[in-house]
Design an enzyme around this catalytic site. Structure first.
Site, PDB file in Angstrom:
ATOM      1  CB  SER A  11      -0.883   0.009   1.256  1.00 37.61           C
ATOM      2  OG  SER A  11      -0.068   0.050   2.399  1.00 37.61           O
ATOM      3  CB  CYS A  73       1.114  -5.829   1.361  1.00 35.41           C
ATOM      4  SG  CYS A  73      -0.406  -5.253   2.138  1.00 35.41           S
ATOM      5  CB  THR A  75      -3.273  -5.860   4.612  1.00 29.67           C
ATOM      6  OG1 THR A  75      -2.690  -5.200   5.741  1.00 29.67           O
ATOM      7  CG2 THR A  75      -4.773  -5.751   4.683  1.00 29.67           C
ATOM      8  CB  CYS A 187       2.065  -4.606   9.214  1.00 34.37           C
ATOM      9  SG  CYS A 187       2.001  -3.101   8.215  1.00 34.37           S
ATOM     10  CB  THR A 188       5.744  -4.988   4.747  1.00 33.78           C
ATOM     11  OG1 THR A 188       4.639  -4.277   4.158  1.00 33.78           O
ATOM     12  CG2 THR A 188       5.647  -6.461   4.416  1.00 33.78           C
TER      13      THR A 188
HETATM   14  N1  DGL Z   1       2.225  -2.776   4.647  1.00 33.41           N
HETATM   15  C1  DGL Z   1       0.927  -3.355   4.639  1.00 33.41           C
HETATM   16  C2  DGL Z   1       0.845  -4.598   5.469  1.00 33.41           C
HETATM   17  O1  DGL Z   1       1.853  -5.270   5.538  1.00 33.41           O
HETATM   18  C3  DGL Z   1      -0.252  -2.425   4.679  1.00 33.41           C
HETATM   19  C4  DGL Z   1      -0.364  -1.442   5.778  1.00 33.41           C
HETATM   20  C5  DGL Z   1      -1.575  -0.558   5.543  1.00 33.41           C
HETATM   21  O2  DGL Z   1      -1.740  -0.063   4.430  1.00 33.41           O
HETATM   22  O3  DGL Z   1      -2.351  -0.390   6.485  1.00 33.41           O
HETATM   23  O4  DGL Z   1      -0.149  -4.961   6.007  1.00 33.41           O
END
Ligand code: DGL
Length: 266
Positions: A11, A73, A75, A187-188
């Site tokens: 994202s 990501c 998510t 979360c990355t």
């Molecule tokens: N970096 C993403 C993840 O690993 C998304 C974080 C987001 O957009 O809330 O979940």
């Protein structure tokens, strides 16, 4: 063997740390990075919204001829992989959930207490839980959704009093009441705030997904004999659905200043 590009998607800035690990593991691969900054945060979106956002990006990347998509990501990886497998059977897809859980398992002994922090959507999906349950090693795992953490990091707030207060609100219970030994960054975006986490909780073992994700992506390509066997370094294009100061400055901070961010509105 194939010199078609790999795509790395997130994202926003979170996947940039994974991108560095991927380039280190596979220097000859050509890479298109796509940060969906116009639609960030993903972590509080519905599954339908995520499918719609990701579908537009993958349609674009498919036209660009990518051979593999690395979902950098948590998510997307924990919610929409079945949708992507079905819609794009011709593209290899690597997510972050199983690689991270395997990396955590390597850092743990049987019975250890582990905290998993991720976006609310990732935690609700149950994907991390299911992945931990598939391990032969039994761990005592605590899950915590962190609604605002990725949003702060995307804005460039990775340390300082605001970040400290936010981290404490999510992590104090896991550390001081649940007594976790290892913290999985599901979360990355979160590894980008790891300096602050280390200072607040020096005894905690932090495990991020970057290296494990890169390793799994490389294995997936090799198994399909689609890796790039060129001796030259691959090219890199960094795209974002909206140019933002937070995204551009994080890319510079991570040493990617030679790759100007291009805006692609989808
Ligand atoms: N970096 C993403 C993840 O690993 C998304 C974080 C987001 O957009 O809330 O979940």
């Amino acid at each position: 063997m194939s010199d078609k590009p790999i795509a790395v998607m997130d994202s926003g800035v979170g996947g940039l740390a994974c991108l560095l690990a991927i380039r280190k593991t596979m220097p000859s691969e050509n890479i298109i990075y796509f940060g969906d900054t116009a639609h960030m945060p993903y972590g509080t979106k519905t599954v339908e919204e995520l499918e719609s956002c990701a579908g537009k990006i993958v349609d674009y990347l498919k036209e660009r001829g990518v051979k593999m998509i690395v979902l950098a990501c948590g998510t997307m990886s924990s919610t929409i992989i079945p949708f992507l497998y079905e819609k794009y059977p011709e593209i290899l897809i690597q997510g972050v959930v199983d690689p991270l859980v395997a990396a955590v398992s390597r850092a743990c002994e049987e019975g250890d207490k582990v905290g998993v922090i991720a976006t609310p959507r990732s935690i609700e999906s149950g994907s991390y839980k299911a992945s931990f349950e598939r391990l032969r090693k039994k761990l005592d795992v605590y899950y915590k959704g962190c609604p605002d953490l990725s949003v702060y990091i995307e804005k460039g707030i990775t340390d300082g009093p605001e970040m400290e207060a936010l981290l404490k609100s999510y992590l104090d219970k896991l550390v001081y009441e649940d007594h976790i030994k290892v913290l999985a960054l599901g979360c990355t975006h979160y590894p980008l705030a790891s300096e602050c986490m280390k200072r607040l909780y020096p005894d905690l073992v932090l495990v991020g997904p970057e290296a494990a994700l890169a390793g799994n992506a490389y294995s997936l390509l090799s198994v399909h004999e689609m890796d790039n066997d060129s001796d030259d370094d691959g090219w890199l294009e960094i795209l974002a659905s909206k140019k933002t100061e937070g995204f551009e400055s994080m890319a510079r901070m991570l040493g990617l200043e030679d790759y100007p961010v291009k805006e692609v509105v989808l």
